[in-house]
Motif scaffolding. Structure first.
Motif, PDB file in Angstrom:
ATOM      1  N   MET A 154      21.470 -14.174   0.530  1.00  0.00           N
ATOM      2  CA  MET A 154      20.443 -13.286   1.057  1.00  0.00           C
ATOM      3  C   MET A 154      20.559 -13.154   2.568  1.00  0.00           C
ATOM      4  O   MET A 154      20.301 -12.090   3.135  1.00  0.00           O
ATOM      5  CB  MET A 154      19.061 -13.825   0.672  1.00  0.00           C
ATOM      6  CG  MET A 154      17.912 -12.934   1.113  1.00  0.00           C
ATOM      7  SD  MET A 154      18.033 -11.241   0.464  1.00  0.00           S
ATOM      8  CE  MET A 154      17.800 -11.560  -1.277  1.00  0.00           C
ATOM      9  N   ARG A 155      20.990 -14.213   3.225  1.00  0.00           N
ATOM     10  CA  ARG A 155      21.146 -14.165   4.676  1.00  0.00           C
ATOM     11  C   ARG A 155      22.185 -13.119   5.083  1.00  0.00           C
ATOM     12  O   ARG A 155      22.028 -12.407   6.071  1.00  0.00           O
ATOM     13  CB  ARG A 155      21.558 -15.548   5.184  1.00  0.00           C
ATOM     14  CG  ARG A 155      21.694 -15.628   6.697  1.00  0.00           C
ATOM     15  CD  ARG A 155      22.204 -17.005   7.097  1.00  0.00           C
ATOM     16  NE  ARG A 155      22.392 -17.081   8.532  1.00  0.00           N
ATOM     17  CZ  ARG A 155      22.977 -18.103   9.149  1.00  0.00           C
ATOM     18  NH1 ARG A 155      23.422 -19.121   8.443  1.00  0.00           N
ATOM     19  NH2 ARG A 155      23.110 -18.103  10.452  1.00  0.00           N
ATOM     20  N   THR A 156      23.246 -13.020   4.297  1.00  0.00           N
ATOM     21  CA  THR A 156      24.286 -12.039   4.589  1.00  0.00           C
ATOM     22  C   THR A 156      23.780 -10.617   4.393  1.00  0.00           C
ATOM     23  O   THR A 156      24.202  -9.690   5.085  1.00  0.00           O
ATOM     24  CB  THR A 156      25.502 -12.286   3.679  1.00  0.00           C
ATOM     25  OG1 THR A 156      25.930 -13.640   3.824  1.00  0.00           O
ATOM     26  CG2 THR A 156      26.648 -11.360   4.042  1.00  0.00           C
ATOM     27  N   LEU A 157      22.853 -10.440   3.466  1.00  0.00           N
ATOM     28  CA  LEU A 157      22.371  -9.100   3.133  1.00  0.00           C
ATOM     29  C   LEU A 157      21.194  -8.651   3.986  1.00  0.00           C
ATOM     30  O   LEU A 157      20.730  -7.515   3.834  1.00  0.00           O
ATOM     31  CB  LEU A 157      21.966  -9.062   1.653  1.00  0.00           C
ATOM     32  CG  LEU A 157      23.096  -9.293   0.640  1.00  0.00           C
ATOM     33  CD1 LEU A 157      22.526  -9.363  -0.769  1.00  0.00           C
ATOM     34  CD2 LEU A 157      24.142  -8.197   0.730  1.00  0.00           C
ATOM     35  N   HIS A 158      20.688  -9.521   4.863  1.00  0.00           N
ATOM     36  CA  HIS A 158      19.505  -9.173   5.648  1.00  0.00           C
ATOM     37  C   HIS A 158      19.698  -7.884   6.435  1.00  0.00           C
ATOM     38  O   HIS A 158      18.826  -7.012   6.447  1.00  0.00           O
ATOM     39  CB  HIS A 158      19.145 -10.319   6.599  1.00  0.00           C
ATOM     40  CG  HIS A 158      18.297 -11.366   5.950  1.00  0.00           C
ATOM     41  ND1 HIS A 158      18.034 -12.592   6.525  1.00  0.00           N
ATOM     42  CD2 HIS A 158      17.649 -11.381   4.758  1.00  0.00           C
ATOM     43  CE1 HIS A 158      17.269 -13.303   5.723  1.00  0.00           C
ATOM     44  NE2 HIS A 158      17.024 -12.596   4.651  1.00  0.00           N
ATOM     45  N   ALA A 159      20.826  -7.755   7.107  1.00  0.00           N
ATOM     46  CA  ALA A 159      21.053  -6.572   7.948  1.00  0.00           C
ATOM     47  C   ALA A 159      21.040  -5.297   7.113  1.00  0.00           C
ATOM     48  O   ALA A 159      20.440  -4.286   7.514  1.00  0.00           O
ATOM     49  CB  ALA A 159      22.379  -6.704   8.693  1.00  0.00           C
ATOM     50  N   SER A 160      21.682  -5.329   5.945  1.00  0.00           N
ATOM     51  CA  SER A 160      21.707  -4.148   5.083  1.00  0.00           C
ATOM     52  C   SER A 160      20.310  -3.803   4.582  1.00  0.00           C
ATOM     53  O   SER A 160      19.936  -2.622   4.499  1.00  0.00           O
ATOM     54  CB  SER A 160      22.640  -4.391   3.891  1.00  0.00           C
ATOM     55  OG  SER A 160      23.962  -4.617   4.330  1.00  0.00           O
ATOM     56  N   ILE A 161      19.528  -4.835   4.258  1.00  0.00           N
ATOM     57  CA  ILE A 161      18.156  -4.603   3.792  1.00  0.00           C
ATOM     58  C   ILE A 161      17.317  -3.994   4.906  1.00  0.00           C
ATOM     59  O   ILE A 161      16.552  -3.042   4.691  1.00  0.00           O
ATOM     60  CB  ILE A 161      17.535  -5.920   3.290  1.00  0.00           C
ATOM     61  CG1 ILE A 161      18.272  -6.404   2.036  1.00  0.00           C
ATOM     62  CG2 ILE A 161      16.050  -5.738   2.994  1.00  0.00           C
ATOM     63  CD1 ILE A 161      17.857  -7.781   1.572  1.00  0.00           C
ATOM     64  N   TYR A 162      17.455  -4.513   6.123  1.00  0.00           N
ATOM     65  CA  TYR A 162      16.711  -3.972   7.259  1.00  0.00           C
ATOM     66  C   TYR A 162      17.067  -2.502   7.489  1.00  0.00           C
ATOM     67  O   TYR A 162      16.186  -1.659   7.704  1.00  0.00           O
ATOM     68  CB  TYR A 162      17.013  -4.771   8.531  1.00  0.00           C
ATOM     69  CG  TYR A 162      16.511  -6.198   8.509  1.00  0.00           C
ATOM     70  CD1 TYR A 162      15.406  -6.561   7.749  1.00  0.00           C
ATOM     71  CD2 TYR A 162      17.149  -7.191   9.252  1.00  0.00           C
ATOM     72  CE1 TYR A 162      14.953  -7.873   7.724  1.00  0.00           C
ATOM     73  CE2 TYR A 162      16.701  -8.501   9.232  1.00  0.00           C
ATOM     74  CZ  TYR A 162      15.606  -8.840   8.460  1.00  0.00           C
ATOM     75  OH  TYR A 162      15.166 -10.135   8.440  1.00  0.00           O
ATOM     76  N   LEU A 163      18.357  -2.207   7.463  1.00  0.00           N
ATOM     77  CA  LEU A 163      18.796  -0.832   7.703  1.00  0.00           C
ATOM     78  C   LEU A 163      18.265   0.112   6.629  1.00  0.00           C
ATOM     79  O   LEU A 163      17.807   1.222   6.925  1.00  0.00           O
ATOM     80  CB  LEU A 163      20.324  -0.770   7.751  1.00  0.00           C
ATOM     81  CG  LEU A 163      20.996  -1.386   8.983  1.00  0.00           C
ATOM     82  CD1 LEU A 163      22.503  -1.432   8.800  1.00  0.00           C
ATOM     83  CD2 LEU A 163      20.648  -0.604  10.240  1.00  0.00           C
ATOM     84  N   GLY A 164      18.316  -0.320   5.372  1.00  0.00           N
ATOM     85  CA  GLY A 164      17.816   0.521   4.288  1.00  0.00           C
ATOM     86  C   GLY A 164      16.324   0.764   4.385  1.00  0.00           C
ATOM     87  O   GLY A 164      15.847   1.896   4.216  1.00  0.00           O
ATOM     88  N   CYS A 166      14.454   0.580   7.079  1.00  0.00           N
ATOM     89  CA  CYS A 166      14.170   1.409   8.257  1.00  0.00           C
ATOM     90  C   CYS A 166      14.552   2.868   8.013  1.00  0.00           C
ATOM     91  O   CYS A 166      13.900   3.779   8.538  1.00  0.00           O
ATOM     92  CB  CYS A 166      14.907   0.868   9.473  1.00  0.00           C
ATOM     93  SG  CYS A 166      14.253  -0.707  10.074  1.00  0.00           S
ATOM     94  N   ALA A 167      15.599   3.102   7.234  1.00  0.00           N
ATOM     95  CA  ALA A 167      15.978   4.480   6.904  1.00  0.00           C
ATOM     96  C   ALA A 167      14.850   5.172   6.139  1.00  0.00           C
ATOM     97  O   ALA A 167      14.531   6.344   6.390  1.00  0.00           O
ATOM     98  CB  ALA A 167      17.264   4.491   6.091  1.00  0.00           C
ATOM     99  N   ILE A 168      14.232   4.448   5.217  1.00  0.00           N
ATOM    100  CA  ILE A 168      13.099   5.014   4.469  1.00  0.00           C
ATOM    101  C   ILE A 168      11.932   5.293   5.411  1.00  0.00           C
ATOM    102  O   ILE A 168      11.303   6.362   5.362  1.00  0.00           O
ATOM    103  CB  ILE A 168      12.676   4.056   3.342  1.00  0.00           C
ATOM    104  CG1 ILE A 168      13.805   3.915   2.315  1.00  0.00           C
ATOM    105  CG2 ILE A 168      11.398   4.547   2.665  1.00  0.00           C
ATOM    106  CD1 ILE A 168      13.538   2.878   1.244  1.00  0.00           C
ATOM    107  N   PHE A 216      17.903   1.336  15.835  1.00  0.00           N
ATOM    108  CA  PHE A 216      17.574   2.548  16.583  1.00  0.00           C
ATOM    109  C   PHE A 216      18.816   3.374  16.898  1.00  0.00           C
ATOM    110  O   PHE A 216      18.718   4.591  17.062  1.00  0.00           O
ATOM    111  CB  PHE A 216      16.834   2.187  17.874  1.00  0.00           C
ATOM    112  CG  PHE A 216      15.356   2.057  17.699  1.00  0.00           C
ATOM    113  CD1 PHE A 216      14.505   3.082  18.069  1.00  0.00           C
ATOM    114  CD2 PHE A 216      14.811   0.920  17.138  1.00  0.00           C
ATOM    115  CE1 PHE A 216      13.134   2.977  17.891  1.00  0.00           C
ATOM    116  CE2 PHE A 216      13.449   0.795  16.958  1.00  0.00           C
ATOM    117  CZ  PHE A 216      12.598   1.826  17.330  1.00  0.00           C
ATOM    118  N   LEU A 217      19.962   2.740  16.985  1.00  0.00           N
ATOM    119  CA  LEU A 217      21.188   3.486  17.247  1.00  0.00           C
ATOM    120  C   LEU A 217      21.628   4.294  16.032  1.00  0.00           C
ATOM    121  O   LEU A 217      22.064   5.442  16.162  1.00  0.00           O
ATOM    122  CB  LEU A 217      22.309   2.526  17.669  1.00  0.00           C
ATOM    123  CG  LEU A 217      23.707   3.133  17.848  1.00  0.00           C
ATOM    124  CD1 LEU A 217      23.690   4.242  18.898  1.00  0.00           C
ATOM    125  CD2 LEU A 217      24.711   2.057  18.222  1.00  0.00           C
TER     126      LEU A 217
END
Length: 304
Positions: A154-164, A166-168, A216-217
């Protein structure tokens, strides 16, 4: 893996069963087909016994529209039908939005696929450094993804989850803003947020703020793609819209490939150049959007 094909297959079936719009048929001089489609829609919504004639509509009269008369076939005919897109006054908005989409796709998709890996490298350093310094140190220590793709933590997937997530959220934000302001202002706002996020990565050292800068980028650019396409749709005549949108989207996807390869080749060479180039991209979006024409649908000089 094969389950990923299901949405595409279902979409193909739905598109096959979906009739062309009456407005399109009228725009290409086929009022009979437009009437037939409208008749079918009428029966579907009001019942089988209701017809257009019963509503007092005997025929549809096409407006004055472009009609292509050519004996050419195949690729030559496709070119004849597409050529008007590259003539004034359509050419200017077409080129502006096409280049804008190239930059939005490059930043929103091409860079985004690298963000989780970059953050993972930084997370393994356990130091408060700016993102590029963390990546350089990770390269110096030869830190790579050691986890199997089939056993991701789950630690590895945190960034992908955050990005997804935030996209919503940004998509919802754009929808809300669209109620209160114009598309041009929203596009300028989203591009400005991307520029600010990219500049943040040059000096913030707290890991949470680094994630915010990455979000934000990339996410505002990703969320602005459909809005930019809607501007193109309104600027292009009906009979040319499908071709214009297809061409613009195709160049946008080329931007994904170019950006992804660019990041792959330059990230280990000079991280600052890599990320700041996308700041330049989004600055270019601001300039291009500022050149978009005004929308006269309300009878005033209202920005798109």
């Amino acid at each position: 893996m094969w389950l990923q094909l299901v949405p595409g297959i279902v979409s193909c079936i739905i598109f096959t069963c979906t009739p062309e719009s009456p407005k399109y048929y009228l725009s290409v001089g086929k009022p009979d087909k437009a009437y037939a489609v409208l008749e079918k829609c009428c029966r579907s919504s009001k019942g089988k016994d209701v017809t257009l004639k019963s509503l007092g509509i005997d025929s549809l009269r096409p407006p004055e529209t472009y009609a292509l008369e050519t004996t050419k076939t195949g690729c030559a005919r496709v070119w004849e039908e597409t050529k008007p897109i590259f003539t004034p006054p359509i050419l200017k908005p077409m080129m502006l939005i096409t280049v804008t989409l190239f930059l939005l796709f490059a930043t929103g998709f091409g860079l985004t696929v690298w963000i989780p890996r970059a953050l993972k490298w930084g997370n393994d350093i356990h130091k408060e450094l700016i993102l590029c310094d963390m990546i350089d140190e990770a390269h110096a220590k030869n830190i790579t993804f050691t986890e199997s793709p089939c056993h991701l933590s789950m630690r590895t997937l945190h960034a992908s989850i955050y990005l997804g997530a935030c996209a919503i959220l940004f998509s919802v934000l754009i929808t809300v803003l669209f109620v209160w302001t114009h598309r041009k202002i929203i596009l300028l706002l989203m591009a400005s947020l991307s520029v600010a996020g990219g500049l943040m990565l040059n000096f913030v050292k707290i890991h949470e703020l680094v994630i915010v800068g990455c979000v934000f980028l990339t996410v505002p650019a990703l969320s602005s793609i459909r809005l930019a396409l809607s501007v193109l749709i309104d600027a292009i005549p009906t009979h040319l819209r499908s071709k214009a949108v297809s061409l613009a989207t195709m160049f946008g996807r080329v931007g994904v490939l170019v950006a992804s390869m660019y990041v792959g080749y330059t990230l280990s060479w000079n991280c600052f150049v890599t990320f700041n180039m996308f700041v330049v991209f989004m600055t270019g979006v601001i300039l291009l959007v500022s050149l978009l024409p005004f929308d006269g649908r309300t009878g005033s000089r209202t920005a798109l």
